[in-house]
Design a protein around this motif. Structure first.
Motif, mmCIF file in Angstrom:
data_model
loop_
_atom_site.group_PDB
_atom_site.id
_atom_site.type_symbol
_atom_site.label_atom_id
_atom_site.label_comp_id
_atom_site.label_asym_id
_atom_site.label_seq_id
_atom_site.Cartn_x
_atom_site.Cartn_y
_atom_site.Cartn_z
ATOM 1 N N MET A 1 0.829 -1.203 0.000
ATOM 2 C CA MET A 1 0.000 0.000 0.000
ATOM 3 C C MET A 1 0.863 1.252 0.000
ATOM 4 O O MET A 1 2.009 1.221 0.473
ATOM 5 C CB MET A 1 -0.892 0.030 1.247
ATOM 6 C CG MET A 1 -2.055 -0.929 1.224
ATOM 7 S SD MET A 1 -3.172 -0.627 2.617
ATOM 8 C CE MET A 1 -2.104 -1.008 4.011
ATOM 9 N N LYS A 2 0.271 2.309 -0.507
ATOM 10 C CA LYS A 2 0.899 3.623 -0.450
ATOM 11 C C LYS A 2 0.054 4.497 0.464
ATOM 12 O O LYS A 2 -1.010 5.005 0.089
ATOM 13 C CB LYS A 2 1.018 4.233 -1.848
ATOM 14 C CG LYS A 2 2.015 3.513 -2.754
ATOM 15 C CD LYS A 2 2.107 4.180 -4.109
ATOM 16 C CE LYS A 2 3.257 3.602 -4.938
ATOM 17 N NZ LYS A 2 3.060 2.189 -5.266
ATOM 18 N N LEU A 3 0.536 4.653 1.709
ATOM 19 C CA LEU A 3 -0.158 5.467 2.700
ATOM 20 C C LEU A 3 0.301 6.910 2.576
ATOM 21 O O LEU A 3 1.425 7.194 2.172
ATOM 22 C CB LEU A 3 0.147 4.952 4.109
ATOM 23 C CG LEU A 3 -0.048 3.458 4.375
ATOM 24 C CD1 LEU A 3 0.308 3.144 5.828
ATOM 25 C CD2 LEU A 3 -1.465 3.023 4.073
ATOM 26 N N LEU A 4 -0.581 7.833 2.967
ATOM 27 C CA LEU A 4 -0.197 9.240 2.937
ATOM 28 C C LEU A 4 -0.952 9.997 4.015
ATOM 29 O O LEU A 4 -1.967 9.534 4.539
ATOM 30 C CB LEU A 4 -0.440 9.844 1.552
ATOM 31 C CG LEU A 4 -1.861 9.777 1.003
ATOM 32 C CD1 LEU A 4 -2.632 11.066 1.295
ATOM 33 C CD2 LEU A 4 -1.844 9.525 -0.502
ATOM 34 N N THR A 5 -0.417 11.158 4.327
ATOM 35 C CA THR A 5 -1.026 12.038 5.324
ATOM 36 C C THR A 5 -1.723 13.185 4.614
ATOM 37 O O THR A 5 -1.114 13.888 3.806
ATOM 38 C CB THR A 5 0.032 12.600 6.288
ATOM 39 O OG1 THR A 5 0.616 11.522 7.024
ATOM 40 C CG2 THR A 5 -0.580 13.597 7.260
ATOM 41 N N MET A 6 -3.005 13.359 4.914
ATOM 42 C CA MET A 6 -3.783 14.475 4.381
ATOM 43 C C MET A 6 -3.926 15.544 5.461
ATOM 44 O O MET A 6 -4.226 15.224 6.611
ATOM 45 C CB MET A 6 -5.161 14.007 3.928
ATOM 46 C CG MET A 6 -5.136 12.906 2.887
ATOM 47 S SD MET A 6 -6.801 12.464 2.293
ATOM 48 C CE MET A 6 -7.487 11.719 3.776
ATOM 49 N N ARG A 7 -3.716 16.783 5.067
ATOM 50 C CA ARG A 7 -3.971 17.895 5.982
ATOM 51 C C ARG A 7 -5.438 18.310 5.853
ATOM 52 O O ARG A 7 -5.905 18.618 4.764
ATOM 53 C CB ARG A 7 -3.084 19.094 5.646
ATOM 54 C CG ARG A 7 -1.602 18.894 5.894
ATOM 55 C CD ARG A 7 -0.860 20.188 5.621
ATOM 56 N NE ARG A 7 0.572 20.026 5.667
ATOM 57 C CZ ARG A 7 1.326 20.213 6.755
ATOM 58 N NH1 ARG A 7 0.736 20.550 7.884
ATOM 59 N NH2 ARG A 7 2.632 20.054 6.705
ATOM 60 N N LYS A 8 -6.130 18.302 6.991
ATOM 61 C CA LYS A 8 -7.520 18.749 7.019
ATOM 62 C C LYS A 8 -7.672 19.816 8.095
ATOM 63 O O LYS A 8 -6.775 20.015 8.926
ATOM 64 C CB LYS A 8 -8.458 17.575 7.300
ATOM 65 C CG LYS A 8 -8.485 16.529 6.191
ATOM 66 C CD LYS A 8 -9.585 15.514 6.460
ATOM 67 C CE LYS A 8 -9.797 14.607 5.270
ATOM 68 N NZ LYS A 8 -10.956 13.713 5.478
ATOM 69 N N SER A 9 -8.822 20.476 8.094
ATOM 70 C CA SER A 9 -9.061 21.523 9.099
ATOM 71 C C SER A 9 -9.040 20.954 10.505
ATOM 72 O O SER A 9 -8.737 21.663 11.475
ATOM 73 C CB SER A 9 -10.395 22.214 8.826
ATOM 74 O OG SER A 9 -11.460 21.275 8.861
ATOM 75 N N THR A 10 -9.306 19.646 10.632
ATOM 76 C CA THR A 10 -9.332 18.999 11.948
ATOM 77 C C THR A 10 -7.988 18.378 12.321
ATOM 78 O O THR A 10 -7.840 17.821 13.397
ATOM 79 C CB THR A 10 -10.407 17.908 11.966
ATOM 80 O OG1 THR A 10 -10.186 17.019 10.852
ATOM 81 C CG2 THR A 10 -11.801 18.523 11.839
ATOM 82 N N GLY A 11 -7.004 18.468 11.418
ATOM 83 C CA GLY A 11 -5.691 17.898 11.686
ATOM 84 C C GLY A 11 -5.289 16.906 10.609
ATOM 85 O O GLY A 11 -5.838 16.902 9.508
ATOM 86 N N TYR A 12 -4.336 16.064 10.924
ATOM 87 C CA TYR A 12 -3.860 15.071 9.976
ATOM 88 C C TYR A 12 -4.829 13.898 9.877
ATOM 89 O O TYR A 12 -5.416 13.475 10.875
ATOM 90 C CB TYR A 12 -2.494 14.545 10.397
ATOM 91 C CG TYR A 12 -1.354 15.517 10.213
ATOM 92 C CD1 TYR A 12 -1.328 16.424 9.162
ATOM 93 C CD2 TYR A 12 -0.279 15.507 11.096
ATOM 94 C CE1 TYR A 12 -0.271 17.304 8.992
ATOM 95 C CE2 TYR A 12 0.794 16.378 10.939
ATOM 96 C CZ TYR A 12 0.788 17.274 9.879
ATOM 97 O OH TYR A 12 1.838 18.128 9.721
ATOM 98 N N ALA A 13 -4.970 13.362 8.666
ATOM 99 C CA ALA A 13 -5.836 12.212 8.443
ATOM 100 C C ALA A 13 -5.142 11.248 7.493
ATOM 101 O O ALA A 13 -4.267 11.624 6.714
ATOM 102 C CB ALA A 13 -7.182 12.652 7.870
ATOM 103 N N LEU A 14 -5.550 9.993 7.538
ATOM 104 C CA LEU A 14 -4.935 8.935 6.742
ATOM 105 C C LEU A 14 -5.599 8.818 5.381
ATOM 106 O O LEU A 14 -6.826 8.755 5.276
ATOM 107 C CB LEU A 14 -5.055 7.605 7.497
ATOM 108 C CG LEU A 14 -4.627 6.339 6.752
ATOM 109 C CD1 LEU A 14 -3.154 6.382 6.387
ATOM 110 C CD2 LEU A 14 -4.939 5.102 7.617
ATOM 111 N N GLY A 15 -4.774 8.778 4.341
ATOM 112 C CA GLY A 15 -5.247 8.484 3.002
ATOM 113 C C GLY A 15 -4.453 7.326 2.427
ATOM 114 O O GLY A 15 -3.349 7.027 2.880
#
Length: 295
Positions: A1-15
């Motif tokens: 898998m290729k995991l990544l970190t998404m920046r959201k208004s609520t903080g970091y989230a997993l993509g």
């Protein structure tokens, strides 16, 4: 898998990167009523069970398809560092023979370790502000991400402790790095450890010691090499470091850079990085990491 970190208004989230776009893991978990780790760091901490839960969720969403609204085009994702909360960021100096020679540094007989701190982490496409320094340089690197606690690890077992790998750029302020005998000041400036865009799980990287690396500055290839040229390979680095400190899940090891850095040019040919420069670092199979420097 290729995991990544998404920046959201609520903080970091997993993509997770897929052929249908980037899957928002939290949204998928809510849709299907399941519990999965919400960030890359949490997946690493959860070990094989966490990775399996995410993989099963990805397959479920892919089977249902684009109609779920769970997939985002990658171009619309705002990236964070692919690992955001490592306990340690270890870096290896002069780990490629040609780089040591071009830098007029001795060929090391054991790994040269130094550190960065979490303030240095930056994500793909992130703008990094130039510090109060004049000699800013680039360094494309393969980054090892530790997956489970490692202490006194045998070299032959070392790669089994790896969760995955990522592309890194060990940005360096040479005038600060060599001001004293300690390199820290020139290495751990804010944003000076971009890493990503993805954390690629180890099962997709069968041999980390045979990967092409490249760095482009404003479209011009400046570094082009292969991890096969490392003086100390990935297993040796994990084995060596774990003799002296306990490596924890999520720890990062920047494994060194090949020749082609600005420091390696003759003094009258060195044109240091400046505001507006675009850096694209890549490691085979791990994705291209883009960084823009701003004043």
């Amino acid at each position: 898998m290729k995991l990544l970190t998404m920046r959201k208004s609520t903080g970091y989230a997993l993509g997770v990167k897929t052929d249908q776009g980037v899957l928002d893991i939290a949204a998928a978990a809510a849709r299907y009523g399941v519990s999965v780790p919400p960030t890359v760091d949490a997946v690493i901490a959860a070990g094989e069970a966490g990775k399996k839960a995410v993989a099963e969720l990805v397959q479920r969403a892919l089977a249902e398809g684009q109609g779920t609204g769970l997939f985002t085009p990658e171009a619309e994702v705002v990236f964070g560092p692919c690992v955001a909360q490592p306990e340690k960021i270890l870096c290896v100096g002069t780990n490629y023979r040609k780089h040591a020679i071009e830098s007029n540094l001795p060929i090391p007989t054991s790994p040269v370790l130094f550190s960065k701190f979490n303030n240095a982490l930056a994500g793909h496409n992130e703008a990094v502000k130039l510090p109060a320094a004049e000699q800013i340089d680039y360094e494309v690197e393969l980054v090892i991400v530790i997956g489970r606690e490692a202490k006194d690890v045998a070299k032959e077992d070392a790669l089994s402790y790896v969760f995955g790998y990522a592309t890194g750029n060990d940005l360096s302020a040479r005038d600060l790095q060599f001001r004293t005998g300690q390199w820290l000041l020139g290495k751990t400036l804010d944003g000076f450890a971009p890493v990503g865009p993805y954390l690629v799980t180890a099962d997709e990287v069968p041999n980390p010691n045979a990967l092409r690396l490249e760095l482009r500055l404003n479209g011009e290839v400046r570094q082009s090499s292969n991890t096969a040229d490392m003086i100390f390979d990935c297993a040796e680095l994990i084995h060596y470091a774990s003799r002296y400190m306990t490596l924890k899940p999520g720890d990062l090891i920047f494994t060194g850079t090949p020749e082609g850095v600005i420091l390696g040019y003759p003094e009258d040919k060195r044109v240091w990085l400046k505001a507006g420069d675009e850096l694209v670092a890549s490691v085979e199979g791990l994705g291209e990491l883009r960084t823009v420097l701003v004043g």
